[in-house]
Scaffold this motif. Structure first.
Motif, PDB file in Angstrom:
ATOM      1  N   LYS A  14       0.748  -1.272  -0.164  1.00  0.00           N
ATOM      2  CA  LYS A  14       0.108  -0.138   0.006  1.00  0.00           C
ATOM      3  C   LYS A  14       0.861   1.133   0.018  1.00  0.00           C
ATOM      4  N   THR A  32       0.544   7.695   6.724  1.00  0.00           N
ATOM      5  CA  THR A  32      -0.054   8.147   8.064  1.00  0.00           C
ATOM      6  C   THR A  32       0.568   7.002   9.013  1.00  0.00           C
ATOM      7  N   TYR A  36       2.536   7.350  13.419  1.00  0.00           N
ATOM      8  CA  TYR A  36       2.321   6.332  14.866  1.00  0.00           C
ATOM      9  C   TYR A  36       3.855   5.989  14.845  1.00  0.00           C
ATOM     10  N   ARG A  37       4.484   5.853  13.965  1.00  0.00           N
ATOM     11  CA  ARG A  37       5.830   5.049  14.133  1.00  0.00           C
ATOM     12  C   ARG A  37       6.781   6.234  14.738  1.00  0.00           C
ATOM     13  N   SER A  85       1.850  -0.111  16.777  1.00  0.00           N
ATOM     14  CA  SER A  85       0.642  -0.885  16.571  1.00  0.00           C
ATOM     15  C   SER A  85      -0.042  -0.823  18.076  1.00  0.00           C
ATOM     16  N   ALA A  88      -1.273   2.785  18.768  1.00  0.00           N
ATOM     17  CA  ALA A  88      -2.418   3.088  18.069  1.00  0.00           C
ATOM     18  C   ALA A  88      -3.625   2.606  18.462  1.00  0.00           C
ATOM     19  N   ARG A  94      -5.492   8.774  18.770  1.00  0.00           N
ATOM     20  CA  ARG A  94      -6.115   8.566  17.337  1.00  0.00           C
ATOM     21  C   ARG A  94      -6.851   9.831  17.189  1.00  0.00           C
ATOM     22  N   ARG A 120      -4.411   2.656   8.069  1.00  0.00           N
ATOM     23  CA  ARG A 120      -5.530   1.578   8.303  1.00  0.00           C
ATOM     24  C   ARG A 120      -6.859   2.111   8.432  1.00  0.00           C
ATOM     25  N   ASP A 121      -7.164   3.516   8.683  1.00  0.00           N
ATOM     26  CA  ASP A 121      -8.431   3.771   8.851  1.00  0.00           C
ATOM     27  C   ASP A 121      -8.653   5.152   7.927  1.00  0.00           C
ATOM     28  N   ASP A 179      -4.351  -4.708  15.065  1.00  0.00           N
ATOM     29  CA  ASP A 179      -4.931  -3.544  14.157  1.00  0.00           C
ATOM     30  C   ASP A 179      -6.176  -3.652  13.892  1.00  0.00           C
ATOM     31  N   ARG A 182      -8.862  -3.778  17.487  1.00  0.00           N
ATOM     32  CA  ARG A 182      -9.033  -2.612  18.395  1.00  0.00           C
ATOM     33  C   ARG A 182     -10.245  -2.216  18.194  1.00  0.00           C
TER      34      ARG A 182
END
Ligand code: DC
Length: 217
Positions: A14, A32, A36-37, A85, A88, A94, A120-121, A179, A182
């Motif tokens: 992706k 994105t 988070y990383r 992860s 997140a 978030r 992811r979202d 992931d 959650r």
């Protein structure tokens, strides 16, 4: 102005797809996962064992994130991936990330004529009205092999390579589970998303497939 939302599992292709599409059409692109990383990395260098409240600390770091700062550090290590992860799953974090991502879209959409976000979202939460939504996946074995290749390690024994591959599979399975399960913004295909399996196609074939979808519409 075009919005493209790309979601999917780790090492599904992706990120490369988003980058190649952005180059091809001249749109702005935000990976994105890097947000988070980056927060996970900052927590790690502060030594997460001495941090009393990781949720509080990660929100504090996230509020001060600067998109221009990210490129230099090693944000792709397995340790960073695993912690990213975990953090997140925090809904307060978030909320901050949602705001930052939407701000990026507002600031860049007009200038570039379009924005591509991968994560992811994106299709479900950040850009629910995106013009195009894609959900990219591949088998766990293929994804782990891709990650192993990226690491560019020379193994002296075949067994060492097998062990490393298995450990990557285990880590990825754990992260996928976290992931996907959650409560806040789990990884699921957005309504109307084109679902593409990249197990048997390479990055250029994926780009071609997705470009055809975009251009025929
Ligand atoms: O895409 P990535 O592998 O770089 O993402 C790392 C982690 O960040 C992923 O396991 C979950 C989290 N993430 C998220 O929860 N939402 C996003 N939009 C992007 C990433």
């Amino acid at each position: 102005m075009i919005e493209i939302a790309i979601d999917g599992t780790a090492a599904s292709g992706k990120g490369t797809l988003a980058r190649k599409l952005a180059e091809k059409y001249g749109y702005a692109h935000l990976d994105t996962g890097l947000l988070y990383r980056k927060v996970a990395y900052e927590i790690m260098i502060q030594n997460k064992n001495t941090i009393k409240n990781i949720n509080y600390e990660s929100c504090k770091i996230a509020r001060n994130l600067n998109f221009l700062d990210f490129k230099s550090e090693n944000l792709r290590s397995e340790e960073v991936s695993n912690l990213a992860s975990i953090i997140a799953t925090n809904n307060k974090l978030r909320e901050i990330m949602d705001f930052k991502q939407k701000q990026f879209v507002e600031n860049n959409k007009k200038k570039f004529g379009g924005c591509i976000l991968d994560g992811r979202d994106i299709g479900t939460k950040i850009l629910p009205n995106a013009d195009f939504k894609f959900f990219i996946n591949a088998s766990i074995e293929i994804r782990a092999k891709r990650r192993l290749l990226e690491k560019n390690i020379t193994f002296l024994h075949e067994n060492d390579e097998k062990c490393m591959l298995q450990s990557l599979i285990n880590d990825m399975n754990d992260r996928d589970r976290l992931d996907r399960t959650r409560l806040d913004s789990p990884l699921v295909p957005a309504k109307g998303a084109y679902i593409i399996d990249t197990s048997k196609i390479n990055a250029n074939e994926l780009l071609e497939k997705v470009s055809k979808i975009i251009e025929r519409t």
